[in-house]
Scaffold this motif. Sequence first.
Motif, PDB file in Angstrom:
ATOM      1  N   ILE A   8      74.567  20.211 107.614  1.00  0.00           N
ATOM      2  CA  ILE A   8      74.126  18.938 106.685  1.00  0.00           C
ATOM      3  C   ILE A   8      74.370  19.164 105.363  1.00  0.00           C
ATOM      4  CG2 ILE A   8      71.781  18.097 106.530  1.00  0.00           C
ATOM      5  CD1 ILE A   8      70.958  19.814 108.966  1.00  0.00           C
ATOM      6  N   PHE A   9      74.764  17.890 105.078  1.00  0.00           N
ATOM      7  CA  PHE A   9      75.122  18.300 103.167  1.00  0.00           C
ATOM      8  C   PHE A   9      75.386  16.641 102.668  1.00  0.00           C
ATOM      9  CE2 PHE A   9      78.999  16.642 105.426  1.00  0.00           C
ATOM     10  CZ  PHE A   9      79.418  15.164 104.766  1.00  0.00           C
TER      11      PHE A   9
ATOM     12  N   THR B 193      75.163  14.639 108.432  1.00  0.00           N
ATOM     13  CA  THR B 193      75.580  15.667 109.629  1.00  0.00           C
ATOM     14  C   THR B 193      76.454  15.776 110.555  1.00  0.00           C
ATOM     15  OG1 THR B 193      72.610  15.712 109.676  1.00  0.00           O
ATOM     16  CG2 THR B 193      73.497  17.410 111.768  1.00  0.00           C
ATOM     17  N   VAL B 194      77.400  17.033 110.676  1.00  0.00           N
ATOM     18  CA  VAL B 194      78.439  17.593 111.213  1.00  0.00           C
ATOM     19  C   VAL B 194      77.698  18.435 112.595  1.00  0.00           C
ATOM     20  CG1 VAL B 194      80.990  17.945 111.281  1.00  0.00           C
ATOM     21  CG2 VAL B 194      79.840  17.166 109.232  1.00  0.00           C
TER      22      VAL B 194
ATOM     23  N   VAL C  67      85.064  23.621 108.287  1.00  0.00           N
ATOM     24  CA  VAL C  67      85.444  22.705 107.931  1.00  0.00           C
ATOM     25  C   VAL C  67      85.815  21.700 106.736  1.00  0.00           C
ATOM     26  CG1 VAL C  67      84.415  21.507 110.231  1.00  0.00           C
ATOM     27  CG2 VAL C  67      83.138  21.788 107.677  1.00  0.00           C
ATOM     28  N   ARG C  68      86.751  21.191 106.720  1.00  0.00           N
ATOM     29  CA  ARG C  68      87.042  19.707 105.148  1.00  0.00           C
ATOM     30  C   ARG C  68      86.594  18.950 104.997  1.00  0.00           C
ATOM     31  NH1 ARG C  68      93.546  20.858 104.210  1.00  0.00           N
ATOM     32  NH2 ARG C  68      93.415  19.887 106.639  1.00  0.00           N
ATOM     33  N   ILE C  69      85.665  18.265 104.021  1.00  0.00           N
ATOM     34  CA  ILE C  69      84.842  17.707 103.931  1.00  0.00           C
ATOM     35  C   ILE C  69      85.813  16.260 102.908  1.00  0.00           C
ATOM     36  CG2 ILE C  69      83.048  16.274 103.251  1.00  0.00           C
ATOM     37  CD1 ILE C  69      82.661  17.869 106.189  1.00  0.00           C
ATOM     38  N   PHE C  70      86.002  15.198 103.329  1.00  0.00           N
ATOM     39  CA  PHE C  70      87.378  14.357 101.781  1.00  0.00           C
ATOM     40  C   PHE C  70      86.530  13.061 101.893  1.00  0.00           C
ATOM     41  CE2 PHE C  70      90.285  16.552 104.278  1.00  0.00           C
ATOM     42  CZ  PHE C  70      91.152  16.920 103.625  1.00  0.00           C
TER      43      PHE C  70
ATOM     44  N   LEU D  27      82.640  10.333  93.259  1.00  0.00           N
ATOM     45  CA  LEU D  27      81.557  10.425  95.156  1.00  0.00           C
ATOM     46  C   LEU D  27      81.482  12.320  95.032  1.00  0.00           C
ATOM     47  CD1 LEU D  27      82.658   8.433  96.976  1.00  0.00           C
ATOM     48  CD2 LEU D  27      80.821   8.421  96.665  1.00  0.00           C
ATOM     49  N   ALA D  28      80.253  12.974  94.966  1.00  0.00           N
ATOM     50  CA  ALA D  28      80.778  14.395  95.589  1.00  0.00           C
ATOM     51  C   ALA D  28      79.547  14.562  96.238  1.00  0.00           C
ATOM     52  CB  ALA D  28      80.325  15.461  94.170  1.00  0.00           C
ATOM     53  N   THR D  29      79.855  15.925  97.186  1.00  0.00           N
ATOM     54  CA  THR D  29      78.633  16.561  97.803  1.00  0.00           C
ATOM     55  C   THR D  29      77.624  17.807  97.226  1.00  0.00           C
ATOM     56  OG1 THR D  29      80.516  18.314  98.825  1.00  0.00           O
ATOM     57  CG2 THR D  29      80.190  15.898  99.219  1.00  0.00           C
TER      58      THR D  29
END
Length: 175
Positions: free
Chosen positions: A147-148, A98-99, A107-110, A130-132
């Motif tokens: 939430i991801f 959770t962000v 946003v950017r997620i790395f 690794l992937a979302t």
Amino acid sequence: MPIRVKPRLLSVLFLWLALPSAASAQCMLCGKGDSGSVAANRKAETPLRIDIETQLDMGRVAAGASGGEVDLDPVTGARRLSGDVRDLGGFAVTGTVTVRGEPGAQVRIFLPTAVDLENGSGRTARVTGLATDLGAAPRLGPDGRLIFRFGGRLQVAGASDGDYRGRIPVTVEYQ
């Protein structure tokens, strides 16, 4: 005879929280200036916060002499085994993050391309892919939350048994 492998990614997440990108960053110790847009100032005043709700866990498997892979899909949560790997039960669980931050902000997620895990005797296993479950341009919701889930592919060598642990750095920054 298969070698018992219990690759688990418990205690896996060590988070690196990135500051907002240079376009919206400002000195937190400096006085508030008039330069920059109102949106940039709001984002800089609302730091991102990351909470781990569920840690990634690949479950329990046994690997034969040639080893194989355990793939955990972040969208469906399905676990697929390939190569000389057998299911020993247990639950495979995608990681859930959770962000929190500025409502509506993009946003950017790395995630890293690969992470090495280690067992108690110093042997290693690698998590790749690794992937979302996020789309191309994720945004925080009206409540400032996103939430991801994430998953990946664990590569298991035939001669490596044990409980594998490691840290997966998750970086989040304002767009």
